[in-house]
Structure formats: C-alpha cells, structure tokens
Design an enzyme around this catalytic site. Structure first.
Site, PDB file in Angstrom:
ATOM      1  N   ASP A   1       0.874  -1.168   0.000  1.00  0.00           N
ATOM      2  CA  ASP A   1       0.000   0.000   0.000  1.00  0.00           C
ATOM      3  C   ASP A   1       0.908   1.214   0.000  1.00  0.00           C
ATOM      4  OD1 ASP A   1      -2.563   1.096  -0.158  1.00  0.00           O
ATOM      5  OD2 ASP A   1      -2.535   1.638   1.950  1.00  0.00           O
TER       6      ASP A   1
ATOM      7  N   TYR B   1       0.764  10.164  -9.002  1.00  0.00           N
ATOM      8  CA  TYR B   1       1.099  11.578  -8.805  1.00  0.00           C
ATOM      9  C   TYR B   1       2.498  11.937  -9.315  1.00  0.00           C
ATOM     10  CZ  TYR B   1      -3.032  11.495  -5.824  1.00  0.00           C
ATOM     11  OH  TYR B   1      -4.318  11.357  -5.361  1.00  0.00           O
TER      12      TYR B   1
END
Length: 200
Positions: free
Chosen positions: A75, A158
């Site tokens: 994660d 991002y």
C-alpha cells in the site's frame, strides 16, 4: 527456506506496479508473478486500515494458504505537509472512483494552490506473507515537493507533480531506470530483496 521451491505472488491489480516490482526485485532465485496469473478470480480488499501497513497486511491475508507461495502486497501513497499528510492512504481514490491520473493530480494541485509549504513524501509499505502465515513489513519513503503543474509523461499516479529532493524534475520526467533508483517503492523493495536472499 529454499527460494527455488517458492513463487513470489504479487497482490495488485495495477499492471504498472507489477512491472515496477518485477523490474526492481529482479530475483533470479524465485519466479515472480501477479496473483491474477495463478488465481482465476480477482480478489477485492476493503482498504479500511488506518495506515499503509494495515492495508498491506489486509491484502496479503486475503489470499488463500499455499505451501509454495510467498505473497507480496503493497500500500502506498503521497503525503503532503500542507494537508497534514493527506491524501495518504486515500491517494488512489482521492479524486473519486475511476479518476484518471490527471484528475488526481489536478485535485491535489488545487488543494495546495497558493501553499507556501509544498513539501511532500511518497511512502510505500510492503507486506510479505510466508506459507506459515508469518508476515514481515518493509517501509520505503522518498521526500520531495509538489510542482505547480503536471510535468512529464512517464510514471503513474502523482508522478507528474512530485519532485524528489535534490532534483529539479518530476518523477514523470525521469527515465524508468532513474526513477527506480530513487522511489519509495525501490527503498521498500530493496529491503524485501535483502530479506528474501538471507532466507536461503
């Protein structure tokens, strides 16, 4: 443990991450496959943990026991100082379901518009689960700052707005090889690789 008797099974539905992880680990001692290569049906996990580590552990625990599989789940996300660490564990769904990376980047840029402090970091936590159900976790962090606009076509997520420390280009402007030597995922996977090699 003899690595040659095992397969490293990656728990992710993101093809970009599968490629990155395979490239960074490059373990000749053990085959590396996506869980979709060995299980027929996709596995969905509700990522409702409070930390990256909790979510990574939930993912590896969602897969069935198998004597020859070592499971690896991750994660990760971006944490922005101006937003007190947000979007953090919500990075992938920050701009809503089915958002493109442009949607994600533009929303984050808008949230930080005019901010004097643009410091940020990428964090990745890897969870390894062994056939005896023991779990080890590894954390990688890379500090940097947010650009004022999207720059570059490489990477994913991002990357077009993240400038790592001591650089003047975004991750999306870097070659895959250069990014792979700096990224949060690389730092975490380097620890995973060292740990696995020392299990021999």
């Amino acid at each position: 443990m003899n690595l040659m008797d095992h397969t490293l099974v990656l728990f992710t539905n993101n093809d970009h991450k599968v490629h990155e992880i395979k490239t960074m680990l490059a373990l000749s001692e053990i085959p590396i496959v996506s869980y979709r290569d060995v299980f027929r049906d996709p596995v969905e996990v509700l990522e409702d943990g409070d930390t990256f580590e909790e979510n990574a552990i939930k993912k590896v625990n969602a897969l069935p026991d198998h004597p020859n599989y070592i499971y690896l789940a991750e994660d990760s996300g971006i944490e922005v100082d101006h937003l007190d660490g947000a979007p953090g564990i919500y990075s992938a769904r920050y701009a809503g379901p089915n958002a493109t990376r442009e949607d994600m980047c533009y929303k984050l840029l808008q949230a930080c518009y005019g901010a004097g402090n643009r410091d940020a970091q990428y964090q990745a936590v890897m969870a390894l689960r062994f056939p005896d159900r023991t779990i080890e976790t590894f954390t990688g962090i890379v500090r940097g700052s947010l650009a004022h606009e999207m720059i570059g076509d490489g990477g994913f997520g991002y990357d077009p707005i993240f400038i790592p420390e001591d650089y003047d280009v975004t991750f999306a402007q870097m070659t895959e090889a250069d990014k792979n030597e700096l990224s949060h995922r690389f730092h975490a996977l380097s620890q995973v690789k060292d740990f696995l090699i020392h299990q021999k």
